[in-house]
Structures are given as C-alpha cells and as structure tokens.
Write an enzyme that holds these catalytic residues in place. Structure first.
Site, short mmCIF file in Angstrom:
data_model
loop_
_atom_site.label_atom_id
_atom_site.label_comp_id
_atom_site.label_asym_id
_atom_site.label_seq_id
_atom_site.Cartn_x
_atom_site.Cartn_y
_atom_site.Cartn_z
N ASP A 300 0.82 -1.21 0.00
CA ASP A 300 0.00 0.00 0.00
C ASP A 300 0.86 1.26 0.00
O ASP A 300 0.60 2.21 -0.74
CB ASP A 300 -0.94 0.01 1.22
CG ASP A 300 -2.10 -0.96 1.06
OD1 ASP A 300 -2.29 -1.48 -0.06
OD2 ASP A 300 -2.82 -1.20 2.06
N LYS A 413 -11.06 32.15 8.30
CA LYS A 413 -10.25 31.52 7.25
C LYS A 413 -10.48 32.24 5.91
O LYS A 413 -9.53 32.53 5.18
CB LYS A 413 -10.57 30.02 7.15
CG LYS A 413 -9.97 29.22 8.33
CD LYS A 413 -10.22 27.73 8.20
CE LYS A 413 -9.85 26.93 9.43
NZ LYS A 413 -8.44 26.76 9.73
N HIS A 456 -4.75 18.49 5.28
CA HIS A 456 -5.04 18.18 6.68
C HIS A 456 -3.85 17.46 7.31
O HIS A 456 -3.62 16.28 7.05
CB HIS A 456 -6.32 17.32 6.74
CG HIS A 456 -6.74 16.96 8.13
ND1 HIS A 456 -7.50 15.87 8.43
CD2 HIS A 456 -6.49 17.56 9.33
CE1 HIS A 456 -7.72 15.82 9.74
NE2 HIS A 456 -7.11 16.82 10.30
P1 NAI Z 1 -3.77 27.42 17.47
O1 NAI Z 1 -4.78 28.11 18.26
O2 NAI Z 1 -2.62 26.78 18.16
O3 NAI Z 1 -3.16 28.42 16.40
C1 NAI Z 1 -3.90 29.31 15.61
C2 NAI Z 1 -2.98 30.46 15.28
O4 NAI Z 1 -3.59 31.28 14.29
C3 NAI Z 1 -2.69 31.39 16.47
O5 NAI Z 1 -1.30 31.55 16.62
C4 NAI Z 1 -3.36 32.68 16.07
O6 NAI Z 1 -2.70 33.82 16.59
C5 NAI Z 1 -3.26 32.61 14.57
N1 NAI Z 1 -4.16 33.53 13.89
C6 NAI Z 1 -5.43 33.87 14.21
N2 NAI Z 1 -5.90 34.78 13.34
C7 NAI Z 1 -4.94 35.02 12.43
C8 NAI Z 1 -4.82 35.85 11.30
N3 NAI Z 1 -5.79 36.63 10.93
N4 NAI Z 1 -3.67 35.82 10.61
C9 NAI Z 1 -2.66 35.01 10.99
N5 NAI Z 1 -2.72 34.24 12.07
C10 NAI Z 1 -3.83 34.21 12.78
O7 NAI Z 1 -4.55 26.36 16.59
P2 NAI Z 1 -4.03 25.01 15.93
O8 NAI Z 1 -4.27 23.90 16.83
O9 NAI Z 1 -2.68 25.25 15.39
O10 NAI Z 1 -5.07 24.84 14.73
C11 NAI Z 1 -5.00 25.61 13.56
C12 NAI Z 1 -5.85 24.96 12.49
O11 NAI Z 1 -5.42 23.63 12.28
C13 NAI Z 1 -7.33 24.87 12.82
O12 NAI Z 1 -8.07 25.04 11.64
C14 NAI Z 1 -7.49 23.44 13.32
O13 NAI Z 1 -8.78 22.95 13.17
C15 NAI Z 1 -6.52 22.72 12.42
N6 NAI Z 1 -6.01 21.46 12.91
C16 NAI Z 1 -5.69 21.28 14.21
C17 NAI Z 1 -5.23 20.08 14.67
C18 NAI Z 1 -4.85 19.91 16.10
O14 NAI Z 1 -4.60 18.76 16.52
N7 NAI Z 1 -4.76 20.97 16.87
C19 NAI Z 1 -5.07 18.93 13.76
C20 NAI Z 1 -5.37 19.23 12.39
C21 NAI Z 1 -5.84 20.44 12.01
#
Ligand code: NAI
Length: 721
Positions: A300, A413, A456
C-alpha cells in the site's frame, strides 16, 4: 555453467568478484532466480576453490540487495509451510556453505542492504559499506510482521551480542546509515567511493587468507554472554516482560517470535539455531498478521508513493516558497516540516511576536536533534534561517504555496485568504489545514476556487507522517497534483479524499471514541474499556484520547453535523454516547484534560492521576460486563463500517489510502494492516465480517448493521481492491 545473476569475474590475484544483477528487475531479491543462481554459484566456488584466493560479493543495482520476495509471502497459507521451510533451509544451507568455503568472502555493500540483503552480507567474513546517500543497513522485517528468516536472528546476536541485536536491530527493525551500522558492529568498514569499495574488499582478502566466521572458531562465545550465562539468565525474565509492556498486549506475534528465536537459538549450535529460526519464521509467514502488515507497509505504501492517487499527466511540482498563515501549534509544525525539506517559509501570524513564537518551536526541535547527534549545528542553522516570521501580509508576495492554519472559523479563514490572495503567485496553491470544515465551502472565500484544497496535517506535525489531502468540488487536477507533490517533498505520506464533513480520518476516529463512550453509558468499567482498546492494538486508550481532545469539540462537531443533515432533510441517528458526554459536560462540569477534569482526574500540573471515581455513581460503572472480544470488536467494527460508508459516499478513493490513512493518521491498529485490510482479512473474509457485524448489531444496536454494499461484496465473494 549457464548464465546466472551472479556475474563471475576473476582477477590476476585469483580473487573472484561476483556481481549480482537480476535481469529485468530493478533490484535483487530473494526470488527463485536468486535461489537457483546462488546454489549454482556456490557449487562452482566449492569446485574451483583451489584456484580461488577469495570472493568479493557486490551488486550491479543501485541497492546491494532488496530483501525477501514479499509477493510470495503475502499469498502463503498453512499448506505452504512445508515448501517454505524447505526453500528457507535450502538458501540458508547455501549461505552456510559460502561462509565455510575456506576462503575469505567479503561483501562490498554498494547501496542499501536491508532484510535478506543484510542477511546475505552477514554470511560473509567482512563487510565494507559504501557510505552514500540512501545507503541503509538493517533488518526491518518486524515492521512487516515478519522476522529475518535468512539467518539474521542467528548471526546478529553472535556478532554484536544479544542485547544490542534485539534493541538496535531486530525488535524495532531500525534502518541504519553505514556509519551507525559500523558503530554497532554490523559492518566492518565504510568507504566513500565505489573504487575504494572493491579495493578495500580485495585488500582485506589478501590480508586474511584464512578468514572464518567467529562462530566457527574454537571456543566461540556470544559477545556479552549467552542466555545461559548466570548474569544474563538473571535478566532473562525482564525481556518478555518489557516486550509485553511495549506492545501493551497488542496481538503482534513477530516481536515475540524474534525474542524466542534469539533466546532459544543462542543456546544451541548455529545449524540448530537456523532451524529454530526457520520454524518461527514460517509460523509468521503463514499467519494473517504478516499478510496484513506486508500489504499495508509494503504494497500500500509503495502504491501511494508511486502516485496511484495522483492525477495522471500533471507536471511535477516542487514548492520553493510557502506562506504558512497562523503560527500556532499546527502552523509552527508545518513551517518546521517545510523548512526541513528545504522550502523557504514565510510564517505569518497576527503579531510578529506570535510568529516568532511559532519559529521558536522549530528552534527547539532542531536543538534537540543537534544534541542527539542527528543533525549538525550548521544544518540546523540553515533550516532555521529559511523561516521568516512576520505579521505583514505583504511579506507573502510571490509565494507559490499557501498553507492556512488559523483558528477553526470559516469566516476567519475566508478573511485571511482574502487578504493574501492577490499578493501570492497567480497560480499559487491555496491549502487549508482545517480539520472539520468542508473545503468546498471554504473555497468560496477565494476567486480561484480551482486552486483551493484541504491539506489536513496531524498533530504533532513533526512526528505524524500523514497528510490527508481533501479535494473540493472545484479543486483542479493541477492543484491536487501540486498538493500531492508538496506532501512527498516534505517527506510525508499523502492520502487523497473527496470533501465531506470530517473527511475520512476525523469521521472514522469519531466512531471509535463514541463506541468507548457508549460503553461507559452502559455501565462497563472504564478501566476495562481502556484495556480493551490498548490490547486491540490502538496506540492510545479511547477515553484518555477523548480527554486530550476535550469533550466540547466533538459535541460542537456533532451539533453542526446534525444541523446540516437536518437542514438537508435527513434524519439524525442519536448515538448512545451523546447522553454520556452531555451529562459529563453539563451536569458534572467535566470537559477533558484542558479543563482539568475529564474521564480522568488531573493534578495542578495537569498530570493524569487516575480515572474519576465519580463515574461509578454517575453511570453505574463496572456493573455491566461486556465480553472483552466484543469490546474490542465494537471499536474496530465501528471504524470499519464507517470506512465502508466513506467508500459508498465516494469520500475515499482507494484501498491503500484507507489502510495507510487509518494507521498513520488515527492509530488504527497496525497489526490489522489498516481498516480495509482488517475487513478483507477478518476470519471468514468479508462474509465473516458481515456475519459478525450482524451479531454485534443484535447485541449493541443497529449502528453495526453492515451497509448494503458490504453485504453485496460478501455475496459475490469479492474483496476491497
Ligand atoms: P492554534 O490556536 O494553536 O493556532 C492558531 C494560530 O492562528 C494562532 O497563533 C493565532 O494567533 C493565529 N491567527 C489567528 N488569526 C490570524 C490571522 N488573521 N492571521 C494570521 N494568524 C492568525 O490552533 P491550531 O491547533 O494550530 O489549529 C489551527 C488549524 O489547524 C485549525 O483550523 C485546526 O482545526 C486545524 N487542525 C488542528 C489540529 C490539532 O490537533 N490541533 C489537527 C489538524 C488540524
């Protein structure tokens, strides 16, 4: 003698160089051509021995030797045991004749020597390895549910000691660079050019005319002691105990067989040890787990890496400069993985300080790698210098790839993409790392919807090998090919799915967790549920996993999904886990680890201290017993059945993507070979799986009823291919 795959050349000193070159194959493997040629070649060496000074064994391929013939292994059944035993013993007898020829034999290892390749080299007296990129040396069979059955479990402990053989070579199947292999004692010398390789081999032959294997010398003792040595014997019980702890009870026979082969084999002479090895090897070969793991981790993975999910005819893409939007946990990890692969990264957050914090994450990982000797300081500095933290949208000008990882809000987003869309290269790929939001909807936030795609990643990004590429309704083949190539470029494994809520991975892992929670609601002891999960081979216990995720996130996803389904005129089937989570959140104010209270209790530092005793009163925990096998299969079947639905709905496109995605992304037990291989390989095949689904449905609810497509497959005698 007929032409065979060992090209025979004698030099003026009487040294014979045998160059292996299986005609028409890209690599040498232990196939029939090899076995026949080996016997003929050793026969000739024996008969012409008096005119030979020594033998150099090398290869005309890029690799020295690629290992066993896995195609044969994957189809072997119990009836083939005798034939495989004979083939195995025959080949080992030839290896033995080679090492007892009475003339020095040297392996000139010109590239990777893995599995059977290293076993062949171990049957020579001296190993010189060419230290070039891609040269890997090791016995990775355990990763395919197998053991090295060509003498590896016999010779490695005799060469480097039992402890090192088990820990550094056999039980984890590490692939070592030549320098490390030398440090471990697997090879004797490393050189840096092909000319030196042959010259060194010949020089050693001239200097060692009476070479023999250490184990054929008088009074040979296993380095570090044999199992019967008192000091060793005292430690012996710790070996199986440690192994059990490592495997957490998962049904993985290979490590156990390896341990048994080594311990039993090191108490007898080498020829008896080889027979013991063959027995344990054949036991694995005819079993289901080796088939499952070989299917997933060899066939795979190979299919995926060869691009079976990549659209045909699209040009190869190499990312040069990527903008990572959002420098939180995920963004920081994506920036690291990209920079590590040589890509320039603009890491953007709302403030320079946040962006710098994201870059500091890479600094930390790199410093650790340097301190462990895995990377030079110079290389680490280079990687770090590729990451430019910023808060200024203008800095993303001209990038050819965007990976967005801001908070999980569709409006945010869309806004963030809107800000940079006109600044980036006109054909830049626009990727979102959303874990739950439909890609087709997010794409409406940009003008070039055909360039929009889901990328993702999984947390922690630097360790998790998978990227689930999510294709929206308007995503073009060019964009998909680019996303695919970028994923491989950063040394991760891409799977490709069509857009749907929760895509494939989040949707399927949800059913595993829900099933565990449902059992809590039924009154099953939570500790048994956790054990059932671990002993089924999941890397994390389900309730612990949910504590990490927090309870509010799955509830929010559930509410949104329900609303969407009902808005489209559908009906929502209430899952028995829902009431349990709702009560934990609303009645007991327990929301998972980050709130300091979940299924488990936590101390002030956030350390887990034990299951919450209140579960006993709240859910009559421990009052109901569900057979252990049922508990395990409820989790495995819940994920299996949801995966079948993902195929029905065309979310999933290929079987390799389903298998590898489930193991690499969401911890589906590796011994199964992945979620679809679990169904294909279930006792009784798909009809057996369908019958058992019906049994579970009768006992635990209609959610276990097999989908029509699966019943049809069972009736037609088909499998997922
Ligand atoms: P997080 O809260 O650690 O980081 C988000 C970051 O985005 C923060 O540093 C924030 O300051 C920044 N941010 C907010 N508004 C912004 C803007 N206008 N311009 C630039 N930066 C901005 O969140 P995390 O966990 O890193 O998640 C981020 C994305 O990844 C989400 O969509 C989440 O659903 C996805 N994701 C998360 C996973 C996880 O295990 N935490 C796994 C897979 C996807």
């Amino acid at each position: 003698m007929t032409e065979n795959m060992f090209k025979w050349e004698s030099d003026a000193d009487g040294i014979v160089t045998l160059t292996m070159d299986d005609p028409g194959q890209s690599a040498n493997t232990m196939n029939d051509t090899f076995r026949v040629a080996l016997t003929e070649t050793v026969d000739r060496l024996v008969s012409e021995k008096d005119s030979i000074t020594g033998v150099v064994l090398t290869s005309a391929k890029k690799t020295f030797f690629a290992g066993g013939d896995l195609r044969m292994l994957i189809t072997a059944g119990p009836d083939d045991a005798q034939a495989i035993t004979e083939r195995c013993d025959g080949m080992k007898a030839d290896f033995r004749r080679l090492e007892t020829l009475g003339k020095p034999v040297v392996a000139a290892i010109n590239g990777a020597a893995l599995g059977g390749g290293l076993e062949l080299a171990l049957a020579t007296h001296y190993r010189v390895a060419l230290d070039v990129k891609g040269s890997e040396i090791g016995l990775p069979e355990v990763g395919l549910g197998l053991l090295p059955g060509g003498g590896g479990c016999v010779r490695v402990p005799r060469l480097i000691g039992i402890q090192s053989a088990l820990l550094n070579v056999l039980l984890q199947g590490q692939r070592h660079k030549p320098a490390k292999a030398k440090e471990l004692g697997l090879v004797n010398e490393t050189v840096s050019t092909p000319e030196e390789l042959i010259a060194s081999a010949k020089a050693w032959i001239k200097a060692n005319p009476a070479a023999q294997q250490p184990w054929d010398g008088k009074g040979f003792k296993i380095p570090g002691g044999a199992p019967s040595h008192p000091a060793f014997a005292a430690n012996l019980p710790a070996f199986p105990a440690n192994l059990r702890k490592q495997l957490k009870g998962a049904p993985m026979p290979a490590p156990r067989n390896i341990l048994a082969t080594v311990i039993e084999g090191c108490q007898v002479d080498i020829d008896t040890a080889q027979k013991i090895e063959t027995q344990y090897f054949v036991d694995l070969v005819v079993g289901q787990v080796a088939k499952n793991m070989t299917k997933a981790f060899f066939f795979d993975l190979q299919a995926i890496n060869k691009g079976n999910s990549r659209p045909d005819g699209q040009p190869q893409y190499t990312a040069r400069r990527v903008a990572v939007l959002g420098a939180g946990m995920m963004g920081a990890g994506i920036a690291y993985s990209s920079a590590r692969a040589g890509i320039e990264v603009v890491l953007k957050d709302v403030s320079l300080e946040s962006a710098q914090k994201g870059k500091a994450y890479s600094e930390k990982i790199l410093a650790k790698a340097v301190s462990r000797g895995k990377l030079t300081q110079e290389k680490a500095d280079e990687v770090l210098a590729r990451i430019t933290p910023t808060a200024d949208p203008a800095d993303v000008a001209g990038v050819d790839l965007v990976v967005e990882a801001v908070f999980e809000s569709p409006d945010l987003k869309k806004k963030v993409f809107g800000e940079i869309e006109d600044l980036v290269a006109p054909d830049a790929l626009l990727g979102s790392n959303t874990s739950t939001l439909p890609i087709t909807d997010l794409a409406t936030g940009v003008k070039r919807q055909e360039d929009f795609i889901g990328l993702h990643f999984f947390s922690p990004v630097d360790k998790m090998p998978l990227v689930e590429i999510v294709v929206g309704e308007k995503t073009s083949d060019v964009a998909l090919a680019k996303a695919f190539d970028y994923t491989l470029q950063i040394k991760k494994t891409p799977i490709v799915v069509n857009d749907s809520r929760g895509f494939f991975t989040s949707r399927v892992i949800g059913t595993f967790i829900n099933e565990a929670v449902a059992m809590v609601g039924e009154g099953v002891a939570p500790s048994s549920i956790e054990q059932a999960g671990l002993q089924a081979g999941y890397p994390a216990a389900p309730l612990q996993l949910l504590d990490e995720l927090t309870f509010t996130l799955p509830r929010k996803i559930r509410q949104e999904t329900r609303a969407a389904i009902e808005a489209a005129g559908g009906t929502w089937d209430v899952h028995p886990s829902e009431g349990v989570l709702d009560r934990l959140i609303d009645e007991f104010d327990r929301k998972g680890r980050s709130s300091g209270a979940g299924f488990y209790e936590y101390d002030d530092e956030g350390k887990r201290t034990g299951l919450w005793p209140g579960l006993a009163d709240a859910f009559a925990a421990g009052t109901v017993e569900v057979p252990f096998k049922d508990m395990q299969e409820r989790m495995l079947f819940a994920e299996g059945l949801e995966t079948v639905k993902c195929f029905d709905e065309e979310v999933l496109r290929t079987v390799p993507d389903a298998n590898i995605g489930s193991i690499f992304g969401i911890g589906f037990p590796p011994w199964t070979g992945g979620v679809i291989q679990y169904i294909n390989g279930y006792p009784g095949g798909i009809p057996g799986f369908v019958a058992r689904s019906r049994e579970l449905a009768e006992r635990y609810g209609d959610r276990f009823l097999p989908p029509a497509s699966l019943v049809e497959k069972a009736e037609k005698g088909e499998i997922f291919e």
